[in-house]
Scaffold this active site. Structure first.
Site, PDB file in Angstrom:
ATOM      1  N   THR A 134       0.820  -1.210   0.000  1.00  0.00           N
ATOM      2  CA  THR A 134       0.000   0.000   0.000  1.00  0.00           C
ATOM      3  C   THR A 134       0.855   1.262   0.000  1.00  0.00           C
ATOM      4  O   THR A 134       1.997   1.246   0.476  1.00  0.00           O
ATOM      5  CB  THR A 134      -0.902   0.007   1.262  1.00  0.00           C
ATOM      6  OG1 THR A 134      -1.537   1.270   1.393  1.00  0.00           O
ATOM      7  CG2 THR A 134      -0.094  -0.240   2.539  1.00  0.00           C
ATOM      8  N   ASP A 135       0.277   2.354  -0.486  1.00  0.00           N
ATOM      9  CA  ASP A 135       0.992   3.640  -0.426  1.00  0.00           C
ATOM     10  C   ASP A 135       1.073   4.180   1.007  1.00  0.00           C
ATOM     11  O   ASP A 135       1.843   5.096   1.295  1.00  0.00           O
ATOM     12  CB  ASP A 135       0.336   4.676  -1.357  1.00  0.00           C
ATOM     13  CG  ASP A 135      -1.113   5.011  -1.003  1.00  0.00           C
ATOM     14  OD1 ASP A 135      -1.671   4.379  -0.074  1.00  0.00           O
ATOM     15  OD2 ASP A 135      -1.690   5.890  -1.663  1.00  0.00           O
ATOM     16  N   GLU A 136       0.271   3.590   1.919  1.00  0.00           N
ATOM     17  CA  GLU A 136       0.252   4.115   3.298  1.00  0.00           C
ATOM     18  C   GLU A 136       1.578   3.913   4.016  1.00  0.00           C
ATOM     19  O   GLU A 136       1.835   4.559   5.034  1.00  0.00           O
ATOM     20  CB  GLU A 136      -0.880   3.478   4.100  1.00  0.00           C
ATOM     21  CG  GLU A 136      -2.234   3.794   3.523  1.00  0.00           C
ATOM     22  CD  GLU A 136      -3.376   3.642   4.516  1.00  0.00           C
ATOM     23  OE1 GLU A 136      -3.117   3.554   5.715  1.00  0.00           O
ATOM     24  OE2 GLU A 136      -4.531   3.627   4.059  1.00  0.00           O
ATOM     25  N   TYR A 159      -1.942  -0.335  10.961  1.00  0.00           N
ATOM     26  CA  TYR A 159      -2.074  -1.022   9.674  1.00  0.00           C
ATOM     27  C   TYR A 159      -0.862  -0.740   8.799  1.00  0.00           C
ATOM     28  O   TYR A 159      -0.208  -1.672   8.301  1.00  0.00           O
ATOM     29  CB  TYR A 159      -3.361  -0.568   8.956  1.00  0.00           C
ATOM     30  CG  TYR A 159      -3.373  -0.910   7.472  1.00  0.00           C
ATOM     31  CD1 TYR A 159      -3.445  -2.230   7.047  1.00  0.00           C
ATOM     32  CD2 TYR A 159      -3.306   0.093   6.493  1.00  0.00           C
ATOM     33  CE1 TYR A 159      -3.433  -2.558   5.694  1.00  0.00           C
ATOM     34  CE2 TYR A 159      -3.295  -0.221   5.147  1.00  0.00           C
ATOM     35  CZ  TYR A 159      -3.365  -1.543   4.751  1.00  0.00           C
ATOM     36  OH  TYR A 159      -3.351  -1.862   3.414  1.00  0.00           O
ATOM     37  N   LYS A 163       2.126  -3.230   7.351  1.00  0.00           N
ATOM     38  CA  LYS A 163       2.409  -3.433   5.910  1.00  0.00           C
ATOM     39  C   LYS A 163       3.861  -3.043   5.610  1.00  0.00           C
ATOM     40  O   LYS A 163       4.537  -3.701   4.824  1.00  0.00           O
ATOM     41  CB  LYS A 163       1.442  -2.618   5.039  1.00  0.00           C
ATOM     42  CG  LYS A 163       0.003  -3.090   5.053  1.00  0.00           C
ATOM     43  CD  LYS A 163      -0.216  -4.474   4.475  1.00  0.00           C
ATOM     44  CE  LYS A 163      -0.061  -4.550   2.983  1.00  0.00           C
ATOM     45  NZ  LYS A 163      -0.481  -5.879   2.447  1.00  0.00           N
TER      46      LYS A 163
HETATM   47  P1  NAD Z   1      -9.849  -7.169   2.078  1.00  0.00           P
HETATM   48  O1  NAD Z   1      -9.862  -6.885   3.530  1.00  0.00           O
HETATM   49  O2  NAD Z   1     -11.054  -6.902   1.253  1.00  0.00           O
HETATM   50  O3  NAD Z   1      -9.468  -8.708   1.842  1.00  0.00           O
HETATM   51  C1  NAD Z   1      -8.473  -9.361   2.575  1.00  0.00           C
HETATM   52  C2  NAD Z   1      -8.635 -10.866   2.351  1.00  0.00           C
HETATM   53  O4  NAD Z   1      -7.617 -11.528   3.102  1.00  0.00           O
HETATM   54  C3  NAD Z   1      -9.971 -11.431   2.833  1.00  0.00           C
HETATM   55  O5  NAD Z   1     -10.507 -12.313   1.868  1.00  0.00           O
HETATM   56  C4  NAD Z   1      -9.611 -12.159   4.104  1.00  0.00           C
HETATM   57  O6  NAD Z   1     -10.460 -13.276   4.371  1.00  0.00           O
HETATM   58  C5  NAD Z   1      -8.191 -12.599   3.815  1.00  0.00           C
HETATM   59  N1  NAD Z   1      -7.422 -12.800   5.043  1.00  0.00           N
HETATM   60  C6  NAD Z   1      -7.317 -11.944   6.099  1.00  0.00           C
HETATM   61  N2  NAD Z   1      -6.565 -12.504   7.062  1.00  0.00           N
HETATM   62  C7  NAD Z   1      -6.174 -13.722   6.599  1.00  0.00           C
HETATM   63  C8  NAD Z   1      -5.380 -14.761   7.131  1.00  0.00           C
HETATM   64  N3  NAD Z   1      -4.848 -14.664   8.360  1.00  0.00           N
HETATM   65  N4  NAD Z   1      -5.159 -15.867   6.377  1.00  0.00           N
HETATM   66  C9  NAD Z   1      -5.701 -15.966   5.145  1.00  0.00           C
HETATM   67  N5  NAD Z   1      -6.498 -15.028   4.601  1.00  0.00           N
HETATM   68  C10 NAD Z   1      -6.727 -13.924   5.318  1.00  0.00           C
HETATM   69  O7  NAD Z   1      -8.581  -6.391   1.524  1.00  0.00           O
HETATM   70  P2  NAD Z   1      -8.347  -5.636   0.126  1.00  0.00           P
HETATM   71  O8  NAD Z   1      -8.832  -4.255   0.241  1.00  0.00           O
HETATM   72  O9  NAD Z   1      -8.823  -6.510  -0.965  1.00  0.00           O
HETATM   73  O10 NAD Z   1      -6.746  -5.582   0.136  1.00  0.00           O
HETATM   74  C11 NAD Z   1      -5.991  -6.679  -0.382  1.00  0.00           C
HETATM   75  C12 NAD Z   1      -4.512  -6.353  -0.251  1.00  0.00           C
HETATM   76  O11 NAD Z   1      -4.220  -5.168  -0.975  1.00  0.00           O
HETATM   77  C13 NAD Z   1      -4.054  -6.089   1.183  1.00  0.00           C
HETATM   78  O12 NAD Z   1      -2.781  -6.653   1.335  1.00  0.00           O
HETATM   79  C14 NAD Z   1      -4.002  -4.574   1.288  1.00  0.00           C
HETATM   80  O13 NAD Z   1      -3.032  -4.171   2.216  1.00  0.00           O
HETATM   81  C15 NAD Z   1      -3.606  -4.209  -0.126  1.00  0.00           C
HETATM   82  N6  NAD Z   1      -4.064  -2.871  -0.597  1.00  0.00           N
HETATM   83  C16 NAD Z   1      -5.373  -2.517  -0.490  1.00  0.00           C
HETATM   84  C17 NAD Z   1      -5.780  -1.272  -1.005  1.00  0.00           C
HETATM   85  C18 NAD Z   1      -7.228  -0.826  -0.936  1.00  0.00           C
HETATM   86  O14 NAD Z   1      -7.510   0.323  -1.264  1.00  0.00           O
HETATM   87  N7  NAD Z   1      -8.165  -1.669  -0.551  1.00  0.00           N
HETATM   88  C19 NAD Z   1      -4.855  -0.416  -1.583  1.00  0.00           C
HETATM   89  C20 NAD Z   1      -3.508  -0.815  -1.640  1.00  0.00           C
HETATM   90  C21 NAD Z   1      -3.129  -2.058  -1.162  1.00  0.00           C
HETATM   91  O1  DAU Z   2      -4.132   4.080   0.393  1.00  0.00           O
HETATM   92  C1  DAU Z   2      -4.343   2.703   0.311  1.00  0.00           C
HETATM   93  C2  DAU Z   2      -5.206   2.247   1.475  1.00  0.00           C
HETATM   94  O2  DAU Z   2      -6.518   2.740   1.230  1.00  0.00           O
HETATM   95  C3  DAU Z   2      -5.227   0.737   1.659  1.00  0.00           C
HETATM   96  O3  DAU Z   2      -3.936   0.292   1.982  1.00  0.00           O
HETATM   97  C4  DAU Z   2      -6.211   0.324   2.759  1.00  0.00           C
HETATM   98  O4  DAU Z   2      -6.295  -1.089   2.825  1.00  0.00           O
HETATM   99  C5  DAU Z   2      -7.564   0.913   2.416  1.00  0.00           C
HETATM  100  O5  DAU Z   2      -8.476   0.606   3.450  1.00  0.00           O
HETATM  101  C6  DAU Z   2      -7.489   2.407   2.197  1.00  0.00           C
HETATM  102  O6  DAU Z   2      -7.167   3.092   3.443  1.00  0.00           O
HETATM  103  P1  DAU Z   2      -7.903   4.457   3.862  1.00  0.00           P
HETATM  104  O7  DAU Z   2      -7.786   4.587   5.322  1.00  0.00           O
HETATM  105  O8  DAU Z   2      -7.462   5.583   3.013  1.00  0.00           O
HETATM  106  O9  DAU Z   2      -9.408   4.078   3.406  1.00  0.00           O
HETATM  107  P2  DAU Z   2     -10.842   4.341   4.090  1.00  0.00           P
HETATM  108  O10 DAU Z   2     -11.858   3.952   3.064  1.00  0.00           O
HETATM  109  O11 DAU Z   2     -10.940   3.718   5.429  1.00  0.00           O
HETATM  110  O12 DAU Z   2     -10.857   5.907   4.258  1.00  0.00           O
HETATM  111  C7  DAU Z   2     -10.719   6.779   3.163  1.00  0.00           C
HETATM  112  C8  DAU Z   2     -10.781   8.193   3.680  1.00  0.00           C
HETATM  113  O13 DAU Z   2     -12.111   8.455   4.151  1.00  0.00           O
HETATM  114  C9  DAU Z   2      -9.870   8.457   4.860  1.00  0.00           C
HETATM  115  O14 DAU Z   2      -9.367   9.789   4.789  1.00  0.00           O
HETATM  116  C10 DAU Z   2     -10.775   8.326   6.072  1.00  0.00           C
HETATM  117  C11 DAU Z   2     -12.115   8.814   5.544  1.00  0.00           C
HETATM  118  N1  DAU Z   2     -13.318   8.179   6.157  1.00  0.00           N
HETATM  119  C12 DAU Z   2     -13.400   6.832   6.191  1.00  0.00           C
HETATM  120  C13 DAU Z   2     -14.473   6.203   6.756  1.00  0.00           C
HETATM  121  C14 DAU Z   2     -14.570   4.682   6.811  1.00  0.00           C
HETATM  122  C15 DAU Z   2     -14.331   8.976   6.662  1.00  0.00           C
HETATM  123  O15 DAU Z   2     -14.272  10.215   6.610  1.00  0.00           O
HETATM  124  N2  DAU Z   2     -15.415   8.351   7.236  1.00  0.00           N
HETATM  125  C16 DAU Z   2     -15.527   7.000   7.310  1.00  0.00           C
HETATM  126  O16 DAU Z   2     -16.537   6.485   7.871  1.00  0.00           O
END
Ligand code: NAD
Ligand code: DAU
Length: 352
Positions: A134-136, A159, A163
C-alpha cells in the site's frame, strides 16, 4: 517449469483479491490458480461464484498465520509463484486491535516467505514472490508532492506499520536468501465487492438506507482513487514483466478531498435513485476524526507507466457510476455482508 504453472493467490476471497483471481483464472487457462483465504469477515466466496467451477481454479481455506498448514500446502501443491494479498486491511480496525495486524500482516507474510524459500531454494529461477502493498507505508504528504518509489517509509497507523514491516521482510528475504520478489504499493481502490467498512461502499450503503454519512474531521483529507480492475491489470503486468527486487507504485492520477468525493457520490446516487438533487448531501455528518489521520496520499505512477506501459483505463466518474450500479444491483450481497457481526462493528466504530 515456469512461474505461471501453479500460482498461489492469497486473500483471493477479498475485495482486490477476487478481481485478481478472476483475471488470472480467465487469462491463464494453462495455469493452475490456487486461492488461499481464511474467510475472515472480509472474505466472501460469493465474490467468485462465476469462476468457482473453472478447471484451473482451486480454493484452499487456510489461515496464513498457521505456519504448519502453510508449510504442508507448499509441500503438497508445489506452487511456482505467490501473489500475496491476504491481510487485515482496514485502518480503523488496526487502531482498535493492532495485534491482529501484526499476526496476519507480519507473521502471516513471514510464514509464506519461509515456505516459498524452503520449496524454491535449490533453484530460484522461474519463481516469484509478489507482495501487494500500500501507499500508506510512505506516511502522509503535505499539500504538495507525490510518493515515488524512493520515498522513505514513514507509516503512521498500526495497519501501515504492519504493511511496512511485511515489505521489509520481503526485501530481506530477497537480499539474504536470494528469493525473487517484486512489491507494488497502490493507492486507494474502489469498485464492486468492496466490504462496506471502507469510505465509498459504506457511504453507498448509508445513502441507500438514508443513514448519516460520517465524515471524519473536516473532510479535507485527500486520497488518490483507482478503479479495482485497473489495479488487477497492473498486478498482472507486474507479475509478467516486473523486474526482480523492484518496487512499483500504482495510483489513479486522481486526487479527491473526501468531502468533494462524498458530494459527487451523493449527486450520482440522487440521480440514480430518483431522489431530488441535494437530498443525500443532507445526510453528511462531521464526526470525531480518525486518530493519526494521514492528510494526503498521492502516487507518482510514472515508473510503471514508463517501464510497463500501464495507466488507468477508467475515469473516476465512470468508475464511480459503475460501482454504484453494482451495489444497487447486488442488494442481496450487501444485505448478507452487513448482517450479524457488521452491526456490532458499526455501533462501536461510530458510537460518538
Ligand atoms: P480485504 O480486507 O477486502 O481482503 C483481505 C482478504 O484476506 C480477505 O478475503 C480475508 O479473508 C483474507 N485474510 C485476512 N486474514 C487472513 C489470514 N490470516 N489468512 C488468510 N487469509 C486472510 O482487503 P483488500 O482491500 O482486498 O486488500 C488486499 C490487499 O491489498 C491487502 O494486502 C491490502 O493491504 C492491499 N491494498 C489494499 C488497497 C485498498 O484500497 N483496498 C490499496 C492498496 C493495497
Ligand atoms: O491508500 C491505500 C489504502 O486505502 C489501503 O492500503 C487500505 O487497505 C484501504 O483501506 C485504504 O485506506 P484508507 O484509510 O485511506 O481508506 P478508508 O476507506 O478507510 O478511508 C478513506 C478516507 O475516508 C480516509 O481519509 C478516512 C475517511 N473516512 C473513512 C471512513 C470509513 C471517513 O471520513 N469516514 C468514514 O466512515
Amino acid at each position: 517449469m515456469s512461474k505461471f504453472d501453479k500460482i498461489l493467490i492469497t486473500g483471493g476471497a477479498g475485495f482486490i483479491g477476487s478481481h485478481v483471481v478472476r483475471l488470472f483464472v480467465n487469462q491463464y487457462p494453462n495455469s493452475q490458480i490456487y486461492n488461499l483465504d481464511a474467510l475472515t469477515y472480509a472474505g466472501n466466496l460469493e465474490n467468485l461464484k462465476d469462476i468457482e467451477n473453472s478447471e484451473n481454479y482451486t480454493f484452499l481455506k487456510v489461515d496464513i498465520c498457521d505456519r504448519d498448514a502453510i508449510n504442508q500446502l507448499f509441500d503438497e501443491y508445489r506452487f511456482t509463484s505467490v501473489i500475496h494479498l491476504a491481510a487485515e486491511s482496514h485502518v480503523d480496525r488496526s487502531i482498535t486491535n493492532p495485534f491482529a495486524f501484526v499476526e496476519t500482516n507480519i507473521m502471516g507474510t513471514l510464514n509464506l516467505l519461509h515456505s516459498a524459500k524452503s520449496l524454491w531454494q535449490d533453484d530460484f529461477s522461474n519463481h516469484l514472490f509478489y507482495h501487494i502493498s500500500t501507499d500508506e507505508v510512505y506516511g502522509t504528504l503535505g499539500e504538495t508532492g507525490l510518493f515515488t518509489e524512493e520515498t522513505s517509509y514513514d507509516p503512521n497507523s498500526p495497519y501501515s506499520a504492519s504493511k511496512a514491516s511485511s515489505d521489509h521482510f520481503v526485501r530481506a528475504f530477497g537480499e539474504t536468501y536470494g528469493l525473487p520478489y517484486v512489491i507494488s504499493n497502490c493507492s486507494n481502490n474502489y469498485g464492486p465487492n468492496q466490504f462496506p467498512e471502507k469510505l465509498i461502499p459504506l457511504f453507498i450503503n448509508n445513502i441507500i438506507k438514508k443513514k448519516p454519512l460520517p465524515v471524519y474531521g473536516d473532510g479535507n483529507y485527500t486520497r488518490d482513487w483507482l478503479y479495482v480492475l485497473d489495479h488487477a491489470i497492473a498486478i498482472d503486468l507486474i507479475f509478467k514483466e516486473g523486474k526482480n527486487k523492484q518496487t512499483y507504485n500504482i495510483g489513479g492520477f486522481n486526487e479527491w478531498k473526501n468531502i468533494d468525493l462524498v458530494k459527487l457520490l451523493c449527486q450520482q446516487m440522487d440521480a440514480k435513485l430518483g431522489r431530488k438533487a441535494g437530498e443525500s448531501e443532507e445526510l453528511i455528518t462531521f464526526v470525531k476524526d480518525r486518530p493519526g489521520h494521514d492528510l494526503r496520499y498521492a502516487i507518482d505512477a510514472s515508473k510503471i507507466n514508463k517501464e510497463l506501459g500501464w495507466k488507468p483505463s477508467v475515469t473516476f466518474e465512470e468508475g464511480l457510476s459503475k460501482t454504484i450500479d453494482w451495489y444497487l444491483e447486488n442488494k442481496e450481497w450487501l444485505k448478507n455482508v452487513t448482517s450479524g457481526a457488521y452491526q456490532k462493528y458499526y455501533e462501536n466504530q461510530y458510537a460518538n
